[in-house]
Design a protein around this motif. Sequence first.
Motif, mmCIF file in Angstrom:
data_model
loop_
_atom_site.group_PDB
_atom_site.id
_atom_site.type_symbol
_atom_site.label_atom_id
_atom_site.label_comp_id
_atom_site.label_asym_id
_atom_site.label_seq_id
_atom_site.Cartn_x
_atom_site.Cartn_y
_atom_site.Cartn_z
ATOM 1 N N ALA A 41 0.860 -1.189 0.000
ATOM 2 C CA ALA A 41 0.000 0.000 0.000
ATOM 3 C C ALA A 41 0.893 1.236 0.000
ATOM 4 C CB ALA A 41 -0.908 -0.024 1.234
ATOM 5 N N GLY A 42 0.269 2.397 0.050
ATOM 6 C CA GLY A 42 1.034 3.634 0.192
ATOM 7 C C GLY A 42 1.389 4.307 -1.115
ATOM 8 N N THR A 43 2.464 5.073 -1.066
ATOM 9 C CA THR A 43 2.796 5.978 -2.166
ATOM 10 C C THR A 43 3.444 5.292 -3.366
ATOM 11 O OG1 THR A 43 4.919 6.522 -1.140
ATOM 12 C CG2 THR A 43 3.045 7.936 -0.595
ATOM 13 N N THR A 114 -7.083 -6.927 5.129
ATOM 14 C CA THR A 114 -6.255 -5.870 4.544
ATOM 15 C C THR A 114 -7.060 -4.916 3.675
ATOM 16 O OG1 THR A 114 -5.577 -7.452 2.827
ATOM 17 C CG2 THR A 114 -4.045 -7.072 4.639
ATOM 18 N N GLU A 115 -8.031 -5.426 2.924
ATOM 19 C CA GLU A 115 -8.799 -4.547 2.035
ATOM 20 C C GLU A 115 -9.773 -3.649 2.798
ATOM 21 O OE1 GLU A 115 -11.030 -8.434 2.217
ATOM 22 O OE2 GLU A 115 -8.932 -7.892 1.877
ATOM 23 N N ALA A 119 -5.229 2.157 5.415
ATOM 24 C CA ALA A 119 -4.147 2.373 4.444
ATOM 25 C C ALA A 119 -4.581 1.943 3.044
ATOM 26 C CB ALA A 119 -2.892 1.607 4.865
ATOM 27 N N TRP A 120 -5.289 0.832 2.960
ATOM 28 C CA TRP A 120 -5.760 0.342 1.659
ATOM 29 C C TRP A 120 -6.873 1.240 1.115
ATOM 30 C CZ3 TRP A 120 -3.627 -2.686 -1.721
ATOM 31 C CH2 TRP A 120 -4.393 -3.158 -2.788
ATOM 32 N N LEU A 121 -7.808 1.608 1.988
ATOM 33 C CA LEU A 121 -8.922 2.464 1.570
ATOM 34 C C LEU A 121 -8.423 3.831 1.127
ATOM 35 C CD1 LEU A 121 -11.453 1.515 4.392
ATOM 36 C CD2 LEU A 121 -11.403 0.657 2.027
ATOM 37 N N HIS A 122 -7.475 4.401 1.867
ATOM 38 C CA HIS A 122 -6.891 5.694 1.464
ATOM 39 C C HIS A 122 -6.258 5.581 0.085
ATOM 40 C CE1 HIS A 122 -6.401 7.051 5.909
ATOM 41 N NE2 HIS A 122 -7.487 7.584 5.391
ATOM 42 N N SER A 171 -14.024 9.559 3.907
ATOM 43 C CA SER A 171 -15.353 10.071 3.540
ATOM 44 C C SER A 171 -15.446 10.311 2.039
ATOM 45 C CB SER A 171 -15.651 11.374 4.292
ATOM 46 O OG SER A 171 -15.760 11.123 5.665
ATOM 47 N N LEU A 172 -14.370 10.831 1.464
ATOM 48 C CA LEU A 172 -14.346 11.071 0.021
ATOM 49 C C LEU A 172 -14.574 9.760 -0.737
ATOM 50 C CD1 LEU A 172 -13.867 13.132 -2.269
ATOM 51 C CD2 LEU A 172 -11.417 12.692 -2.022
ATOM 52 N N GLY A 173 -14.008 8.692 -0.225
ATOM 53 C CA GLY A 173 -14.168 7.383 -0.856
ATOM 54 C C GLY A 173 -15.583 6.836 -0.788
ATOM 55 N N ARG A 174 -16.380 7.373 0.126
ATOM 56 C CA ARG A 174 -17.767 6.898 0.253
ATOM 57 C C ARG A 174 -18.748 7.718 -0.592
ATOM 58 N NH1 ARG A 174 -15.751 6.038 5.623
ATOM 59 N NH2 ARG A 174 -16.440 8.085 6.339
#
Length: 191
Positions: A41-43, A114-115, A119-122, A171-174
């Motif tokens: 995950a991550g950058t 993990t999903e 970190a994964w959602l971000h 929240s943006l992801g929702r």
Amino acid sequence: MNSGLGHDEDETGNAVLREVWQLLRELRIMELLAEYHPRLAGTVPLGIQVEGSDLDIICEVQDPKRFIEAARYHFGQLEGFYAVTRTVRDMVRTKINFRTGGWPIELFGQPLATEKQNAWLHMQVERRVLKLLGPGFAENIRSLKSGGMKTEPAFAKLLKLEGDPYEEMLSLGRLNSEEFHAVCRRAQRYI
């Protein structure tokens, strides 16, 4: 080998991502930790890493002591190996850090698939934003990160999100697609 990415991702990516996957294959990290369902995950998978970025590998960990023992057995000889378990907001979290192949690596475990981990959602939200707003936005993120800002605060700043950046990114992801695009378009006017 399961790459630990998602069904829509692979190990081809940019040169840095290919280098990272070669290192992870050499370490056999995804294979050796398979029972913990590891995911990168991550950058780095997003192509927005900067000097000093680490490789974040998130894991589903029900038994922190056993997880640390497994990691120590496989990676304990690597530079700077360090493990700690803490409880944060009623959730047990284990962090294991070490360096190899020129990369700092952080294994992060909690008793959550993990999903479903933040970190994964971000990362999924950030991927959508980057896809929509393009390379110029990614460069602005890298610039903020090079100046010392963490990833989620950098996204929140450029997207003009108010409040806790980590919660705001979730929240943006929702949001539905129309609402998501509206937030990104609004931010695009200021970039």
